[in-house]
Design a protein around this motif. Structure first.
Motif, PDB file in Angstrom:
ATOM      1  N   LEU A   1     -20.079   8.708   6.848  1.00 52.52           N
ATOM      2  CA  LEU A   1     -19.006   9.382   6.097  1.00 52.52           C
ATOM      3  C   LEU A   1     -17.695   8.604   6.203  1.00 52.52           C
ATOM      4  CD1 LEU A   1     -19.326  13.195   6.879  1.00 52.52           C
ATOM      5  CD2 LEU A   1     -19.910  12.039   4.768  1.00 52.52           C
ATOM      6  N   GLN A   2     -17.468   8.061   7.380  1.00 55.20           N
ATOM      7  CA  GLN A   2     -16.198   7.366   7.625  1.00 55.20           C
ATOM      8  C   GLN A   2     -16.114   6.008   6.932  1.00 55.20           C
ATOM      9  OE1 GLN A   2     -16.389   7.802  11.860  1.00 55.20           O
ATOM     10  NE2 GLN A   2     -14.931   9.506  11.884  1.00 55.20           N
ATOM     11  N   GLN A   3     -17.175   5.654   6.211  1.00 59.90           N
ATOM     12  CA  GLN A   3     -17.144   4.418   5.415  1.00 59.90           C
ATOM     13  C   GLN A   3     -16.311   4.600   4.144  1.00 59.90           C
ATOM     14  OE1 GLN A   3     -18.674   1.433   6.336  1.00 59.90           O
ATOM     15  NE2 GLN A   3     -18.954   2.556   8.241  1.00 59.90           N
ATOM     16  N   TRP A   4     -15.869   5.815   3.922  1.00 65.61           N
ATOM     17  CA  TRP A   4     -15.084   6.119   2.701  1.00 65.61           C
ATOM     18  C   TRP A   4     -13.882   5.183   2.594  1.00 65.61           C
ATOM     19  CZ3 TRP A   4     -15.506   9.323  -1.477  1.00 65.61           C
ATOM     20  CH2 TRP A   4     -14.349   9.511  -2.238  1.00 65.61           C
ATOM     21  N   GLN A   5     -13.697   4.640   1.402  1.00 63.77           N
ATOM     22  CA  GLN A   5     -12.528   3.784   1.153  1.00 63.77           C
ATOM     23  C   GLN A   5     -11.564   4.521   0.242  1.00 63.77           C
ATOM     24  OE1 GLN A   5     -14.001   0.072  -0.356  1.00 63.77           O
ATOM     25  NE2 GLN A   5     -14.345  -0.700   1.699  1.00 63.77           N
ATOM     26  N   GLU A   6     -10.310   4.436   0.581  1.00 62.01           N
ATOM     27  CA  GLU A   6      -9.289   5.164  -0.187  1.00 62.01           C
ATOM     28  C   GLU A   6      -9.297   4.712  -1.650  1.00 62.01           C
ATOM     29  OE1 GLU A   6      -6.492   7.539   1.007  1.00 62.01           O
ATOM     30  OE2 GLU A   6      -8.343   7.866   2.123  1.00 62.01           O
ATOM     31  N   GLN A   7      -9.410   5.694  -2.522  1.00 65.34           N
ATOM     32  CA  GLN A   7      -9.386   5.402  -3.961  1.00 65.34           C
ATOM     33  C   GLN A   7      -7.944   5.418  -4.448  1.00 65.34           C
ATOM     34  OE1 GLN A   7     -13.070   4.771  -5.220  1.00 65.34           O
ATOM     35  NE2 GLN A   7     -12.273   6.163  -6.735  1.00 65.34           N
ATOM     36  N   ARG A   8      -7.670   4.523  -5.389  1.00 66.25           N
ATOM     37  CA  ARG A   8      -6.316   4.540  -5.976  1.00 66.25           C
ATOM     38  C   ARG A   8      -6.173   5.733  -6.910  1.00 66.25           C
ATOM     39  NH1 ARG A   8      -4.456  -0.855  -8.693  1.00 66.25           N
ATOM     40  NH2 ARG A   8      -2.784   0.532  -9.315  1.00 66.25           N
ATOM     41  N   VAL A   9      -5.008   6.310  -6.899  1.00 71.48           N
ATOM     42  CA  VAL A   9      -4.752   7.460  -7.783  1.00 71.48           C
ATOM     43  C   VAL A   9      -4.582   6.932  -9.213  1.00 71.48           C
ATOM     44  CG1 VAL A   9      -3.238   9.430  -8.230  1.00 71.48           C
ATOM     45  CG2 VAL A   9      -3.522   8.577  -5.906  1.00 71.48           C
ATOM     46  N   PRO A  10      -5.290   7.512 -10.183  1.00 69.59           N
ATOM     47  CA  PRO A  10      -5.070   7.102 -11.572  1.00 69.59           C
ATOM     48  C   PRO A  10      -3.613   7.339 -11.971  1.00 69.59           C
ATOM     49  CG  PRO A  10      -6.991   8.508 -11.390  1.00 69.59           C
ATOM     50  CD  PRO A  10      -6.308   8.551 -10.085  1.00 69.59           C
ATOM     51  N   HIS A  11      -3.169   6.580 -12.951  1.00 73.31           N
ATOM     52  CA  HIS A  11      -1.762   6.696 -13.351  1.00 73.31           C
ATOM     53  C   HIS A  11      -1.439   8.121 -13.839  1.00 73.31           C
ATOM     54  CE1 HIS A  11       2.103   5.747 -15.041  1.00 73.31           C
ATOM     55  NE2 HIS A  11       1.732   6.376 -16.144  1.00 73.31           N
ATOM     56  N   TRP A  12      -0.359   8.640 -13.373  1.00 71.93           N
ATOM     57  CA  TRP A  12       0.102   9.944 -13.880  1.00 71.93           C
ATOM     58  C   TRP A  12       1.620  10.006 -13.770  1.00 71.93           C
ATOM     59  CZ3 TRP A  12       1.541  14.511 -10.714  1.00 71.93           C
ATOM     60  CH2 TRP A  12       1.698  14.203  -9.365  1.00 71.93           C
TER      61      TRP A  12
END
Lengths: 193, 226
Positions: free
Chosen positions: B50-61
């Motif tokens: 689970l800790q392999q999760w990589q932070e995703q970039r927030v789509p533009h808003w």
């Protein structure tokens, strides 16, 4: 200046009408909240909705933030409540909830619409995240929420219990059940890969 | 080989407020019990996955606009009234489509209105009668128009003919005058030519006579000589 002090300074400026301070505050936490939403909902669209609802909640209630707790804890409490609301709304709009045999007495509803979820497509080519989402998809909403708060937000069982308004022992049991389920999925994935 | 303590011990393993004594006992048990240690290892591996999760970039808003929109929507319940009427354009479109598909026609007559579908109804005979009357009226009017145009055309023709004749008469008189003047001029020229011709003829005659006289004189002279 520590992060907590910076948060407080930004909050004070935002309350005085500084759009720049507000934007900086949002930018500071948007990624964490978005990823939190992504792991809880399993798709980008719902994660964006959740993130916007969270910041709307923060925007409306910023004047009530007294600084007794950390701003990060406060905002994640709002995020948790919004996620619960969103899950409830989705549950009402979709078919009847599913129940898991491993869950102990509680109704651990699955997240609506997750059976047709395609994490690979929704998350692009980030295989690791797709793999994590596939594992999380096997959990009920309560288990998923506990795993998120414990593993990713590093909250204690007591804090999670207060958030979810259940006993600490229930939280511990649910967490361990979730880990057992994740272990099975992880082993299956390892065999397949 | 299973262990009855696995469930309880492993769920306590992740607790943060475990006392030092309890933690030591737990560690000791995990060292001794293979089942519990294997089970712990496998759940820790799952947690590690689970800790392999990589932070995703927030789509533009748009941070301000999106919040404003949401706030705006919530603060103005009036818009919900209009939202509830969103079906209206669709319903109107459907109605129009039905009118087109079924060829609906509405006819007003003395007894009121009548609606017919696919263009077939009792109103057809009425419509045919009206069409015949209309045709008759149109034909009559056309005949009157033709007569009027013809009479006007006749009078125009007469006027045109008169104008042409007048013009022709005038031009004929002019032509006669011109011809007379031309002939007169030609006659005078001819007379002049004739006079010149006669004068030349006379001159040549005189020459001939003189030559004859000379010949006669010569002949006379020769005979005298002999």
């Amino acid at each position: 200046m520590s992060l907590i002090d910076e948060d407080e300074a930004l909050i004070a400026a935002a309350l005085n009408g500084s759009a720049y301070a507000w934007e900086k505050l949002v930018k500071r936490y948007e990624s964490k909240i978005y990823n939190h939403g992504l792991r809880l909902t399993g798709n980008s669209s719902d994660a964006m909705d959740l993130m916007q609802e969270v910041f709307l909640g923060v925007y409306r209630n910023l004047h009530r933030f007294r600084g007794d707790a950390k701003f990060s804890s406060w905002i994640f409490r709002i995020a948790h409540n919004k996620a619960v609301d969103m899950n409830r709304r989705k549950r009402l709009m979709t078919s009847s909830p599913k129940f898991s045999a491993e869950d102990e007495g509680d109704e651990f509803e699955k997240f609506p619409g997750k059976t047709d979820l395609e994490p690979e497509n929704r998350l692009g080519n980030i295989e690791q995240n797709a793999r994590v989402l596939k594992m999380l998809n096997e959990l009920s909403s309560d288990q998923r929420s506990i795993v998120e708060l414990k593993v990713f937000q590093s909250l204690s069982f007591d804090e999670i219990a207060r958030l979810q308004d259940v006993s600490t022992n229930t939280v511990k049991t649910r967490f361990y059940s979730a880990l057992k389920k994740l272990k099975v999925v992880s082993e299956e994935q390892n065999v397949l890969s | 080989m299973s262990c009855p303590k696995t469930h309880y011990l492993l769920q306590e393993y992740f607790s943060e407020d475990l006392s030092a004594i309890a933690r030591n006992e737990l560690d000791r048990h995990l060292t001794d019990c293979e089942h519990c240690s294997v089970e712990l290892e496998s759940v820790l591996l799952a947690q590690q996955d689970l800790q392999q999760w990589q932070e995703q970039r927030v789509p533009h808003w748009d941070r301000h606009l999106e919040l404003y929109r949401q706030e705006h929507r919530i603060d103005r319940p009036v818009s919900r009234f209009w939202l509830s009427w969103q079906w209206l354009p669709t319903a109107a479109s459907l109605a129009m489509l039905c009118v087109l598909l079924f060829n609906v026609s509405v006819v007003s007559n003395d007894s009121g209105f009548s609606i017919s579908f696919a263009g077939s109804s009792a109103s057809d005979t009425n419509l045919n009668g009206q069409l015949a009357e209309f045709e008759q009226a149109q034909r009559l009017e056309m005949q009157q128009l033709v007569t009027r145009v013809e009479s006007r055309q006749d009078s125009n023709n007469v006027q045109l003919l008169q104008a042409v004749m007048e013009r022709a008469q005038q031009s004929t008189a002019d032509s006669f005058d011109q011809m007379y003047a031309y002939f007169e001029q030609q006659r005078l020229l001819d007379l002049q030519d004739m006079r010149v011709g006669y004068e030349q003829l006379v001159d040549s005659d005189y020459e001939t006579i003189r030559s004859l006289q000379q010949l006669v004189n010569y002949v006379g002279y020769q005979s005298d000589i002999r």
